[in-house]
Write an enzyme that holds these catalytic residues in place. Sequence first.
Site, mmCIF file in Angstrom:
data_model
loop_
_atom_site.group_PDB
_atom_site.id
_atom_site.type_symbol
_atom_site.label_atom_id
_atom_site.label_comp_id
_atom_site.label_asym_id
_atom_site.label_seq_id
_atom_site.Cartn_x
_atom_site.Cartn_y
_atom_site.Cartn_z
ATOM 1 N N HIS A 1 1.038 -1.235 -0.099
ATOM 2 C CA HIS A 1 0.086 0.086 -0.100
ATOM 3 C C HIS A 1 0.871 1.279 -0.038
ATOM 4 O O HIS A 1 1.247 1.601 1.011
ATOM 5 C CB HIS A 1 -0.805 -0.017 1.149
ATOM 6 C CG HIS A 1 -1.881 -1.285 1.407
ATOM 7 N ND1 HIS A 1 -2.969 -1.369 0.634
ATOM 8 C CD2 HIS A 1 -1.472 -2.363 2.297
ATOM 9 C CE1 HIS A 1 -3.321 -2.797 0.759
ATOM 10 N NE2 HIS A 1 -2.540 -3.182 1.907
ATOM 11 N N THR A 2 1.259 1.776 -1.037
ATOM 12 C CA THR A 2 2.219 2.812 -1.244
ATOM 13 C C THR A 2 1.899 4.126 -0.777
ATOM 14 O O THR A 2 2.764 4.835 -0.258
ATOM 15 C CB THR A 2 2.785 2.916 -2.742
ATOM 16 O OG1 THR A 2 1.335 3.272 -3.500
ATOM 17 C CG2 THR A 2 3.261 1.685 -3.403
ATOM 18 N N CYS A 3 0.667 4.395 -0.537
ATOM 19 C CA CYS A 3 0.337 5.558 -0.174
ATOM 20 C C CYS A 3 0.678 5.763 1.448
ATOM 21 O O CYS A 3 1.040 6.674 1.856
ATOM 22 C CB CYS A 3 -1.193 5.881 -0.061
ATOM 23 S SG CYS A 3 -1.730 6.007 -1.808
ATOM 24 N N PHE A 4 0.836 4.500 2.332
ATOM 25 C CA PHE A 4 0.806 4.472 3.725
ATOM 26 C C PHE A 4 2.303 3.826 3.806
ATOM 27 O O PHE A 4 2.696 3.655 4.937
ATOM 28 C CB PHE A 4 -0.148 3.535 4.269
ATOM 29 C CG PHE A 4 -1.477 4.011 3.901
ATOM 30 C CD1 PHE A 4 -2.110 5.429 4.637
ATOM 31 C CD2 PHE A 4 -2.371 3.466 3.455
ATOM 32 C CE1 PHE A 4 -3.218 5.519 4.516
ATOM 33 C CE2 PHE A 4 -3.572 3.666 2.792
ATOM 34 C CZ PHE A 4 -4.074 4.893 3.471
ATOM 35 N N TRP B 1 -2.436 0.790 -3.513
ATOM 36 C CA TRP B 1 -2.624 2.270 -3.197
ATOM 37 C C TRP B 1 -1.845 2.536 -2.199
ATOM 38 O O TRP B 1 -1.251 1.984 -1.525
ATOM 39 C CB TRP B 1 -4.003 2.354 -2.831
ATOM 40 C CG TRP B 1 -4.802 1.284 -2.092
ATOM 41 C CD1 TRP B 1 -5.468 0.238 -2.484
ATOM 42 C CD2 TRP B 1 -5.155 1.317 -0.659
ATOM 43 N NE1 TRP B 1 -5.966 -0.399 -1.629
ATOM 44 C CE2 TRP B 1 -5.897 0.325 -0.252
ATOM 45 C CE3 TRP B 1 -4.558 2.225 0.374
ATOM 46 C CZ2 TRP B 1 -5.993 -0.015 1.086
ATOM 47 C CZ3 TRP B 1 -4.842 1.787 1.552
ATOM 48 C CH2 TRP B 1 -5.646 0.760 2.215
#
EC number: 2.3.2.26
Length: 873
Positions: free
Chosen positions: A837-840, A873
């Site tokens: 989860h690249t956003c986090f 995400w």
Amino acid sequence: MTLSRSSADDSTNNANRSYSAVAGTDNKRKRDEDSSDYVGVAESLEMLKKQEIDADHMAASAQQTLISWRSGENSRSLSSSGECSSSNRPESTRLQIFVRMMSGGKTIVIHAEKYDTVEKLHQRIEWKTKIPALEQRVIYKGKQLQRENSLTYYSIEQDASLQLVARMQSTEHPVAWQTIDDIMYTISRMYKGENLQSNINEKIVTFFAMIPVESDESIAKYLNIFSNSSVPAALVMLYASSLERNKSCAKSSVKLFLSNCVALPKNQKNYCLPIVLEFCKLLRKVCPDQKLYVTCRNTLGSMLETFDNPHGVYNDQYETFGVEIFPFFTELTGLLLNELAQNSGPSFCDFQKVSSFWQQLRKVIELKVAFPIPIVLPMQSTALEAEIRHLHRLFGSLLTTMDLCMCRVESSLADKEVGNSETMSSSWSQYLSILKIINSMSNIYQGAKGQLAVMLNKNKVSFSALVVKFAKRGDDHQWIFEYKEATNFEARRHLAMLLFPDVKEDFEEMHEMLIDRSNLLSESFEYIVGASPEALHGGLFMEFKNEEATGPGVLREWFYLVCQEIFNPKNTLFLRSADDFRRFSPNPASKVDPLHPDFFEFTGRVIALALMHKVQVGVLFDRVFFLQLAGLKISLEDIKDTDRIMYNSCKQILEMDPEFFDSNAGLGLTFVLETEELGKRDTIELCPDGKLKAVNSKNRKQYVDLLIERRFATPILEQVKQFSRGFTDMLSHSVPPRSFFKRLYLEDLDGMLRGGENPISIDDWKAHTEYNGFKETDRQIDWFWKILKKMTEEEQRSILFFWTSNKFVPVEGFRGLSSKLYIYRLYEANDRLPLSHTCFYRLCIPRYPTITLMEQRLRLIAQDHVSSSFGKW
């Protein structure tokens, strides 16, 4: 007998004059704008008290003299027909009148007959004070005496007190004059001890309500009524009274006047400033330690912040204005130094007061000092000589004190036991602004700027920390770049980033992009070039077609991928540097594509947006390209890493022995450049008739400079212009195009676009990673870091990209990322591939049973084509 009568009159008048004070000069001084005869209110008050006593003695003495004279007169027979008509009147018509100037507290005694006209009274006053009769106004019980009427018309009695004020040249504002007369009359009665219900505040409000708006000239004339009538001096005199009710009344009136001044429109406020300055000077002499003076000084400071019409207000007295405000600047600077020494501030308000006085004082010095600036001390006789010498001492004191403060800051930064940052910030918050004033002072004195540079270089750590902590968007930071060597990368990056607007996170205002990976460059071009700068300032919402992932991680991935496409040499927009394949500069041949200007504008926008969003995209600019973006001249040393062959050739030409060079006819060189573009060879003259101009030892430097400019700068001039236009679109409004790049060194931009130069530190990576579902001591975590250490740097970057959508680590290392990294346990099959989860910044892995299986899975996602498509995400 007439002669005898005249002699008696003269002797009486002379006797009385020996007791009387000389009055009436202050208002004339104001009209003449001659400040050299100014008498302080403190001294005037003492004079007034003494004169009240003298006046009592004088009245008794005069009365005795008159009785004696009248007795002698009764024994005489008046035979001369040429005597004035008053000699035939009863002696009881003789009046003794006290005429007082309120501004200085001076009183004179005038003798007259009851039936004399006011005109005669004016003539007698002129004889004693030398003030022309036409410039006088006499006030009695709040009314101005008209010249054609007699004294008895106004019921003027023995020992009456009249007030003398200057007559304005204009009678345009009779209501204002009457208002001021009422104020002065009330003050006069209160000062004598009468317990009145004061209406001074009401009159002040009335006076302000009638200020004209037609022109600056009409405003100036109107407000001069207030100062020329000595109201400021009268109010200060009342404030200094021993009666508490008088003090309270005067304090209320002065504060009301000040608040009304501050509330005026700018042009009217400008013309109030001399009156506020007069209040300040008077209060400083009478009560410098009381709050009313401080309030008045603060009001003056706030008005100086917007005061921009000195010549209109002060005309030829601008130098005097500088002299008059200097004591307040000195006083405030002393308070500032004291606070700095105690490490207790200053606050923003305290600093702002000093700054407002300094800005006006600096203008006066620049306009009025006859010597060229910077000044060499000691000076010859010149305007503001004493002030300039004193100012130099203040500069030295500020420099020394700030040196100590900077040392304290550095010590605190190194001390891990220091209190919370908010407490530290409050005591350091104005240091940067104070240094700006010191820099402004250093411009005035020769050698002073060098002294400041030495101090800042010595305190580089603390200076840079102050810049990062306290330099804010919208402030003027231009002065800092005069001391660029005294800053570090973090400080310079911070100052450059302040030129961008804040990135907004409001999803309703975001610019949405839905892009097909297979058509990445062209679709990205349409979305970015087709948007207004304001839309792009609002933030970006990025989504790839047929993919679920959205959010900051996807945006970071898009930035990296689109920049790889833009700078791919196959697209002919940019060329790799011959000696450093990581560096790029515009391709001169790109101009054959009709869309090339738009694509360079697009590139400028993309690079600016990547910097705005703090994404390292992995491209570096060639030094020549960077210097052109900064608007700087390209030198021989600048092409060293761009074209090593040409660099060596030019260096050899410049370093060759002059005699040998000339004896070999300058190696047969002329002022031309041989080029080849798209297979076509061409000869370009570097100057008019360059083919005929031979290179020799005297002009070879010019030849090399022209050669470099024509070879490296001219061919990409249009591309640089278009890139700059796109880049500038992303900066805050009114920011000059080249200012961003001028704030940086090339190495700084390298760090912002590609991150640190050093290999990725696994230990640093591990130190900034936390776990969920795992413990740091679990064998899967131990295996993970061992596998990562065995990988190549490119594989490590691919893992990092899969995990965070960042392929490059910031200059500061992993602490420079916006968040810590996380490893989450995946509660699914123990042999499946990792998820992210690249956003986090979150990597999800199962509890692999063996290190071999984990390594297989990690090496699979370390492949570029996988690492760019497995994140969610």
